[in-house]
Design an enzyme around this catalytic site. Structure first.
Site, mmCIF file in Angstrom:
data_model
loop_
_atom_site.group_PDB
_atom_site.id
_atom_site.type_symbol
_atom_site.label_atom_id
_atom_site.label_comp_id
_atom_site.label_asym_id
_atom_site.label_seq_id
_atom_site.Cartn_x
_atom_site.Cartn_y
_atom_site.Cartn_z
ATOM 1 N N GLY A 68 -39.528 -40.538 31.875
ATOM 2 C CA GLY A 68 -39.420 -41.322 33.104
ATOM 3 C C GLY A 68 -38.263 -42.303 33.041
ATOM 4 O O GLY A 68 -37.217 -42.042 32.416
ATOM 5 N N SER A 69 -38.432 -43.466 33.670
ATOM 6 C CA SER A 69 -37.317 -44.405 33.868
ATOM 7 C C SER A 69 -36.784 -45.047 32.593
ATOM 8 O O SER A 69 -35.727 -45.688 32.632
ATOM 9 C CB SER A 69 -37.741 -45.497 34.853
ATOM 10 O OG SER A 69 -37.922 -44.961 36.148
ATOM 11 N N VAL A 70 -37.470 -44.922 31.477
ATOM 12 C CA VAL A 70 -36.883 -45.380 30.209
ATOM 13 C C VAL A 70 -35.527 -44.713 30.006
ATOM 14 O O VAL A 70 -34.594 -45.300 29.447
ATOM 15 C CB VAL A 70 -37.836 -45.054 29.035
ATOM 16 C CG1 VAL A 70 -37.155 -45.286 27.699
ATOM 17 C CG2 VAL A 70 -39.100 -45.903 29.122
#
Length: 585
Positions: free
Chosen positions: A310-312
């Site tokens: 995801g956004s990591v």
């Protein structure tokens, strides 16, 4: 003639039978005494076992300790050993009772019905001081011994990392057929089947047991008087100890937090930023020792297996955008739109680059990624490598005769693209930019990325073991710090990433703003990844991440918490991260 012929046949058959019987007896008693039958049974050992009473003091397998020398698997405790024949002899029990400061009647009662040697006081053995041990042994009472005896650590920690051992005849023969054939290893010897126990198994194999032996007849009476013999391997340097990088106290606290917050699937990894060593690692669910490889056995160490980030992953796109100078001070992104340019459910308005990172605007990073890939198709994976995110990050090198030795039981690469044609598909690039599509990275690699940024861009391999120690504590082998191969980011880009990660927490609308309440300043990045799966209630399941380091201005630890396959409203990721940082302040 017929009678003579039958007699001849009978004599020949009888002779062949006797010849076969003689050979079989010779095979049992002379030829294959140490490796009999397909099961490689040591007949001498089995014969001795039937005629002896034995107290094993040390099984001979090496052990694991933490970075401070605390036992992780088994330790050695001063114990009082009493043999059964004492109940049939006259011996100075009062003198022993005086040293132990207990009534002599308690000692007599403890051996009244025993048929095998016992540890006095077991299952809660009496704790002896070194002075008491010396006094007891000076009495020289046959059948009474004060010795250091191996004992399993009651509360095992870091089980997924350390692993487990068990008897597995087929695996013993597969791995160590030569040792079995030579009689140096029994097929019944427990071996490592998981974790570091498996990786370091050859170092940990026993050279033999240390034990007290007493020979008895078939009635249990003394065979050679009341002489108890002590036997041990000739090599005084073994068994060895594997000194891990784990801090047992911190590991216990992290495990407690993970359990208390009910993180069901996923885990935690904590790195020492200076050394890039694993300080704590917890994978959930817990390990089922009796059947670890069953569907609910917990054998998976999710910290070492690639997951959807995801956004990591936006950290990589941000690094590429900064270093390629495509960010201008006045550039704004329409964060009312999703990655495909459609109206988003979560409207954030017009945001600049820094605010986009803090508030995790998908449109910004989809746009930037498409620009970068059009300019150079390999940009995203190039920058992932510069931060050590998709290459194997565990310590790897030569150790004695082991070439290409991997410390970790799983040292897997991540991936960004499964099909290179996706690089020319705008929608695929947009999905990739926010850590979806085919992006898969290990939580350990994410922690390594955060550690690399916190260290100023210096890339290192991650260590789980620091040394191999002889029995006397001297060093057999040291695992030196080793750099990860490949290019690194520029100091300017690293400094900008540090600012961005800190702002995720300090920004009033940042996705990590909850951590402002901590006394320790945190820098990091959140992530929510769609898995495409649902639970039985038809709720969508996500991977929920928070990855970062602390203290933000003088980093000591890198920490990643990931919860896998969880409904978004039930995630405890931030709770776990918060409590761990709070416990280490």
């Amino acid at each position: 003639m017929i009678i003579r012929k039958r007699a001849t046949i009978f004599i020949v058959i009888t002779f062949l039978f006797l010849l076969g019987l003689i050979y079989r007896l010779a095979e049992i008693q002379l030829i294959r005494t140490e490796s009999f039958s397909a099961s490689k049974v040591n007949l001498i050992e089995e014969s001795v076992r039937q005629r002896t009473q034995v107290m094993v003091l040390d099984q001979g397998r090496g052990r694991f300790v933490d970075r401070n020398g605390k036992a992780l698997t088994h330790d050695y405790f001063p114990s009082l050993i009493l043999f059964p024949f004492l109940k049939h002899t006259q011996w100075p029990v009062e003198e022993l009772a005086s040293i132990l400061q207990v009534p002599s009647s308690e000692i007599i009662k403890s051996i009244k019905d025993i048929k095998e040697p016992i540890v006095y006081g077991a299952p809660d053995p009496v704790a002896l001081s070194e002075t008491q041990m010396e006094q007891i042994n000076k009495l020289k009472i046959p059948g009474v011994f004060a010795v250091h005896r191996q004992s399993k650590v009651e509360d095992l920690v870091a089980e997924h990392l350390i692993g487990i051992i068990r008897q597995d005849r087929d695996q013993v023969l597969k791995r160590y057929a030569d040792k079995v054939e030579e009689g140096n290893l029994s097929v019944h010897t427990p071996i490592g089947i998981l974790g570091l126990q498996q990786v370091f198994d050859e170092f940990l194999l026993p050279e033999g047991e240390s034990k007290l032996m007493y020979h008895v007849d078939n009635q249990g009476g003394p065979l050679f008087g009341i002489d108890v013999k002590y036997t041990a391997p000739a090599n005084p340097y073994y068994p060895i100890s594997i000194q891990t990088t784990i801090d047992k106290s911190i590991q216990e606290e992290v495990e407690k937090i993970t359990t208390d917050t009910k993180l069901k699937k996923g885990g935690v990894v904590l790195l020492d930023i200076k050394t890039n060593e694993i300080v704590a690692m917890v994978s959930s669910p817990s390990l089922n020792h009796s059947n670890p490889f069953s569907s609910e056995g917990g054998a998976h160490n999710y910290l070492l297996e690639p997951q959807i980030p995801g956004s990591v992953f936006k950290t990589i796109v941000a690094a590429a955008a900064i270093e390629n100078n495509i960010i201008t001070p006045n550039r704004l992104f329409n964060c009312d739109l999703d990655i495909y340019g459609q109206i988003d459910d979560h409207k954030l308005g017009q945001l600049n680059f820094e605010d986009s990172f803090a508030q995790s605007c998908n449109q910004t990073f989809a746009s930037l990624a498409n620009e970068l890939v059009k300019h150079k198709p390999s940009t995203i994976e190039d920058f992932a490598n510069k931060l050590g995110l998709i290459q194997p990050v565990g310590w790897n090198g030569d150790v004695f005769h082991f070439d290409d030795f991997n410390q970790l039981p799983v040292n897997r690469s991540g991936r960004i693209w499964e099909d290179d044609t996706d690089k020319s598909a705008e929608r695929a690039v947009s999905q990739t930019a926010i850590g979806q599509k085919e992006v898969r990275v290990t939580p350990l690699a994410v922690a390594n990325m955060m550690g690399t940024i916190a260290r100023g861009g210096e890339k290192k391999q991650v260590k789980a073991v620091s040394k191999i120690l002889y029995k006397n504590g001297s060093t057999l082998f040291t695992f030196k710090d080793q750099a990860l191969e490949g290019e690194a980011l520029s100091p300017y880009t690293i400094a900008k990433l540090q600012q961005l990660l800190h702002r995720v927490v300090t920004d009033p609308k940042g996705t990590g703003r909850r951590f402002q309440a901590l006394d320790t300043e945190v820098a990091g990045k959140s992530g929510t990844a769609e898995t495409g799966r649902e639970n039985i209630q038809k709720e969508k399941l996500y991977n929920k991440w928070f990855a970062g380091y602390f203290p933000a201005t003088s980093p000591k630890y890198a920490l990643v918490v990931v919860e896998l396959d969880v409904p978004g409203n039930q995630a405890v990721t931030n709770d776990v991260f918060y409590k761990i940082v709070d416990s280490l302040e």
